[in-house]
Design a protein around this motif. Structure first.
Motif, mmCIF file in Angstrom:
data_model
loop_
_atom_site.group_PDB
_atom_site.id
_atom_site.type_symbol
_atom_site.label_atom_id
_atom_site.label_comp_id
_atom_site.label_asym_id
_atom_site.label_seq_id
_atom_site.Cartn_x
_atom_site.Cartn_y
_atom_site.Cartn_z
ATOM 1 N N ARG A 178 -15.047 51.123 67.083
ATOM 2 C CA ARG A 178 -15.852 50.972 68.302
ATOM 3 C C ARG A 178 -17.341 51.130 68.001
ATOM 4 O O ARG A 178 -18.173 50.397 68.525
ATOM 5 C CB ARG A 178 -15.420 52.042 69.307
ATOM 6 C CG ARG A 178 -16.047 51.883 70.671
ATOM 7 C CD ARG A 178 -15.784 53.110 71.519
ATOM 8 N NE ARG A 178 -16.596 54.231 71.069
ATOM 9 C CZ ARG A 178 -16.406 55.485 71.443
ATOM 10 N NH1 ARG A 178 -15.394 55.796 72.227
ATOM 11 N NH2 ARG A 178 -17.210 56.440 71.015
ATOM 12 N N PRO A 181 -19.506 47.991 65.412
ATOM 13 C CA PRO A 181 -19.976 46.815 66.161
ATOM 14 C C PRO A 181 -20.704 47.221 67.445
ATOM 15 O O PRO A 181 -21.669 46.590 67.858
ATOM 16 C CB PRO A 181 -18.690 46.060 66.505
ATOM 17 C CG PRO A 181 -17.597 47.063 66.430
ATOM 18 C CD PRO A 181 -18.026 48.076 65.403
ATOM 19 N N GLY A 182 -20.241 48.338 68.055
ATOM 20 C CA GLY A 182 -20.833 48.773 69.320
ATOM 21 C C GLY A 182 -22.308 49.087 69.199
ATOM 22 O O GLY A 182 -23.117 48.665 70.018
ATOM 23 N N ALA A 185 -24.476 46.104 68.584
ATOM 24 C CA ALA A 185 -24.692 45.420 69.863
ATOM 25 C C ALA A 185 -25.639 46.211 70.766
ATOM 26 O O ALA A 185 -26.442 45.639 71.495
ATOM 27 C CB ALA A 185 -23.345 45.205 70.569
ATOM 28 N N CYS A 222 -24.122 45.447 76.496
ATOM 29 C CA CYS A 222 -23.712 44.825 75.218
ATOM 30 C C CYS A 222 -22.779 45.755 74.437
ATOM 31 O O CYS A 222 -21.793 45.322 73.856
ATOM 32 C CB CYS A 222 -24.925 44.495 74.355
ATOM 33 S SG CYS A 222 -25.909 43.155 75.002
ATOM 34 N N TYR A 223 -23.118 47.057 74.433
ATOM 35 C CA TYR A 223 -22.309 48.029 73.693
ATOM 36 C C TYR A 223 -20.863 48.008 74.177
ATOM 37 O O TYR A 223 -19.928 47.998 73.395
ATOM 38 C CB TYR A 223 -22.892 49.434 73.867
ATOM 39 C CG TYR A 223 -22.034 50.524 73.262
ATOM 40 C CD1 TYR A 223 -22.228 50.919 71.946
ATOM 41 C CD2 TYR A 223 -21.023 51.145 73.986
ATOM 42 C CE1 TYR A 223 -21.443 51.904 71.374
ATOM 43 C CE2 TYR A 223 -20.228 52.127 73.427
ATOM 44 C CZ TYR A 223 -20.448 52.504 72.113
ATOM 45 O OH TYR A 223 -19.653 53.469 71.565
ATOM 46 N N ILE A 226 -18.233 44.530 73.940
ATOM 47 C CA ILE A 226 -17.482 44.081 72.762
ATOM 48 C C ILE A 226 -16.323 45.003 72.385
ATOM 49 O O ILE A 226 -15.172 44.595 72.432
ATOM 50 C CB ILE A 226 -18.454 43.872 71.565
ATOM 51 C CG1 ILE A 226 -19.450 42.764 71.924
ATOM 52 C CG2 ILE A 226 -17.692 43.517 70.298
ATOM 53 C CD1 ILE A 226 -20.646 42.689 71.019
ATOM 54 N N PRO A 227 -16.573 46.289 72.060
ATOM 55 C CA PRO A 227 -15.472 47.057 71.453
ATOM 56 C C PRO A 227 -14.627 47.865 72.438
ATOM 57 O O PRO A 227 -13.999 48.820 72.042
ATOM 58 C CB PRO A 227 -16.209 47.977 70.489
ATOM 59 C CG PRO A 227 -17.557 48.152 71.084
ATOM 60 C CD PRO A 227 -17.810 47.043 72.046
#
Length: 311
Positions: A178, A181-182, A185, A222-223, A226-227
């Protein structure tokens, strides 16, 4: 001498990021915690029971425990949020300066290094977050394995007694999945907002509070955009509500498969809307508090240079 002055200014920058991150973390957690309590209750409802809406959960909680019930278990995450954000901003600053040289202005750094800096800060911060969130999720549950802990410290001691220090890192892979990528982002979304709002030939210090808050809100969305499924998996692993048989291997893949088999894709997004809805104001508050603190420490105009020219 020049090397000394560079490292000196780097240390000062890191110290400032640490202080501002700590204050940002405090403000952010106070804003978002009540919604987080509701999110955990939603994510950990047992499969097969009628699902409650966020509104129903809120009414039940306030009716039973009063408004303070929404802040049950906040000491650990509040401290965690202050440490987490100081680590995040400091490691982001260190990583971007290492890749671009310490004299490069944030505005002149390529976007790719900001994404990499965000990913690096995700690795660093996961080591702080896994234990903190494990305790937080167990505290927010009405009871864990039949235990109702009276405070955070009791929950912490019980966890260590049961499985040693290693058991504090249950769900660590989920946290890494998480956070890496988080945070790429998160910083990416924020920096994109800053880039769009910076006047031509200007710098971040030209942007006023509303612009900073809007960029922060974008980063937060954004955070979580995604994850999120990994957050659901992590919550289920840490609280033992994954529904797998006792002798089954419990890891990110096995829980993912089980959720898909029993609840389908929607099962991975329980509480997504409330989380994204919470992320916008909480991260607006976080980045605004962070940037205003940096401006206070470094003596920049609080409302942005742009305001100063017009006043």
């Amino acid at each position: 001498l020049s090397l000394m002055s560079v490292s000196e200014s780097d240390l000062v920058k890191s110290r400032n990021e640490w202080i501002a991150g700590t204050i940002g973390g405090f403000v952010c957690k106070t804003v978002e915690y009540p919604l987080d309590t509701i999110k955990v209750r939603m994510q950990t409802q047992r499969a097969g029971h009628a699902k409650k809406t966020p509104w129903t959960i809120l009414k039940e909680l306030v009716h039973k425990d009063g408004v303070l019930g929404l802040y049950r278990g906040i000491p650990s995450p509040l401290l965690g949020s202050m440490i987490e954000n100081s680590v995040l901003f400091m490691s982001y600053g260190v990583a971007t300066r290492m890749m671009n040289g310490s004299e490069t202005r944030s505005e002149d750094m390529p976007f790719s290094t900001k994404l990499l800096g965000g990913a690096f800060s995700g690795i660093t911060v996961a080591c702080v977050l896994t234990p903190v969130e494990l305790i937080k999720c167990r505290m927010q549950m009405a009871s864990h394995d039949g235990h109702r802990f009276s405070n955070t410290f009791e929950c912490f001691l019980h966890t260590i007694r049961e499985g040693g220090v290693r058991s504090l890192f249950k769900g660590h892979v989920g946290t890494l999945c998480r956070e890496i990528p988080g945070n790429a982002a998160w910083f990416g979304g924020y920096e994109a907002g800053i880039y769009m709002l910076t006047p031509k030939g200007g710098s971040k210090s030209d942007i006023g509070p509303v612009g900073l808050a809007a960029s922060g809100a974008l980063g937060g969305v954004c955070y979580w955009g995604i994850p999120f499924p990994f957050d659901v998996i992590k919550s289920k692993i840490q609280t033992g509500t994954h529904g797998l048989p006792h002798d089954a291997r419990v890891n990110v893949i096995s829980v993912l498969r089980h959720i898909l088999a029993t609840e389908g894709v929607p099962g991975l997004y329980h509480g997504w809307l409330i989380t994204v809805g919470r992320a916008a104001p909480a991260n607006a508050a976080l980045f605004l508090a962070y940037e205003v603190t940096i401006r206070l420490i470094t003596g920049q105009p609080l409302l942005g240079k742009h305001h100063e020219h017009h006043s």
